[in-house]
Design an enzyme around this catalytic site. Structure first.
Site, PDB file in Angstrom:
ATOM      1  N   ASN A 195      76.172  86.092  40.467  1.00 35.27           N
ATOM      2  CA  ASN A 195      77.528  86.900  39.943  1.00 35.27           C
ATOM      3  C   ASN A 195      77.756  88.031  40.976  1.00 35.27           C
ATOM      4  O   ASN A 195      77.189  88.166  42.143  1.00 35.27           O
ATOM      5  CB  ASN A 195      77.363  87.324  38.665  1.00 35.27           C
ATOM      6  N   ASP A 253      62.616  91.993  52.504  1.00 35.51           N
ATOM      7  CA  ASP A 253      61.799  92.558  53.773  1.00 35.51           C
ATOM      8  C   ASP A 253      60.714  91.996  53.763  1.00 35.51           C
ATOM      9  O   ASP A 253      59.704  92.106  54.538  1.00 35.51           O
ATOM     10  CB  ASP A 253      61.465  94.231  53.581  1.00 35.51           C
ATOM     11  N   HIS A 298      57.832 101.166  50.892  1.00 38.64           N
ATOM     12  CA  HIS A 298      57.334 102.218  51.758  1.00 38.64           C
ATOM     13  C   HIS A 298      55.952 102.609  51.713  1.00 38.64           C
ATOM     14  O   HIS A 298      55.650 102.710  50.499  1.00 38.64           O
ATOM     15  CB  HIS A 298      58.444 103.337  51.916  1.00 38.64           C
TER      16      HIS A 298
END
Length: 158
Positions: free
Chosen positions: A82, A90, A112
């Site tokens: 939707n 990543d 990270h």
């Protein structure tokens, strides 16, 4: 080993390398094009399908969508998404058969490095640290480095 091979091997990779920036740019351009197209345009599914790692024969994205790489996302048969799907692929993302996403779904196969020494090993300069929202601090007793992200502080109100 290429940066993309490092991703699939589960190793630390550098998203600033041109190899990965080119892949992301291709995905971002395709998402922009897809999002600007009329939902009845017969070419619309093809535009997004071409950047994905794999799709089943039957899939539908309502849009808007945003993929970071696209080619790291693998989708099975009978998929529906939707409004407002965000995929930070990543790392590899596998979506099975007969899956439906409601609105505002975000899939985040990313993080990270939060250990200061890891960031230092990647040779990130101070300007880049500031640009990407990562900061380094010394502990109170100055014995080791600490690391965090700006938005975490903003979210906690500190």
């Amino acid at each position: 080993m290429t940066e993309e091979e490092k991703i699939f091997a589960g190793k630390m990779f550098d998203p600033r390398k041109q190899e990965l920036k080119d892949i992301k740019h291709k995905a971002h351009i395709a998402c922009q094009k897809f999002n600007a197209m009329d939902e009845y345009d017969p070419q619309r599914s093809r535009v997004i399908g071409e950047i994905l790692g794999k799709t089943g024969k039957v899939y539908y994205f309502q849009g808007p969508v945003q993929f970071n790489y696209g080619c790291h996302t693998f989708i099975g048969e009978n998929f529906f998404a939707n409004f407002n799907l965000t995929v930070m692929d990543d790392g590899p993302i596998y979506i099975g058969d007969n899956v439906c996403f409601g609105p505002n779904v975000s899939l985040m196969a990313t993080n990270h490095p939060l250990i200061a020494n890891v960031i230092k090993l990647r040779n990130i300069e101070k300007s880049q640290i500031e640009k990407y929202g990562i900061f380094l601090l010394k502990s109170v007793d100055n014995s080791h480095d600490l690391c965090g992200r700006f938005y975490q502080i903003l979210r906690s109100g500190r």
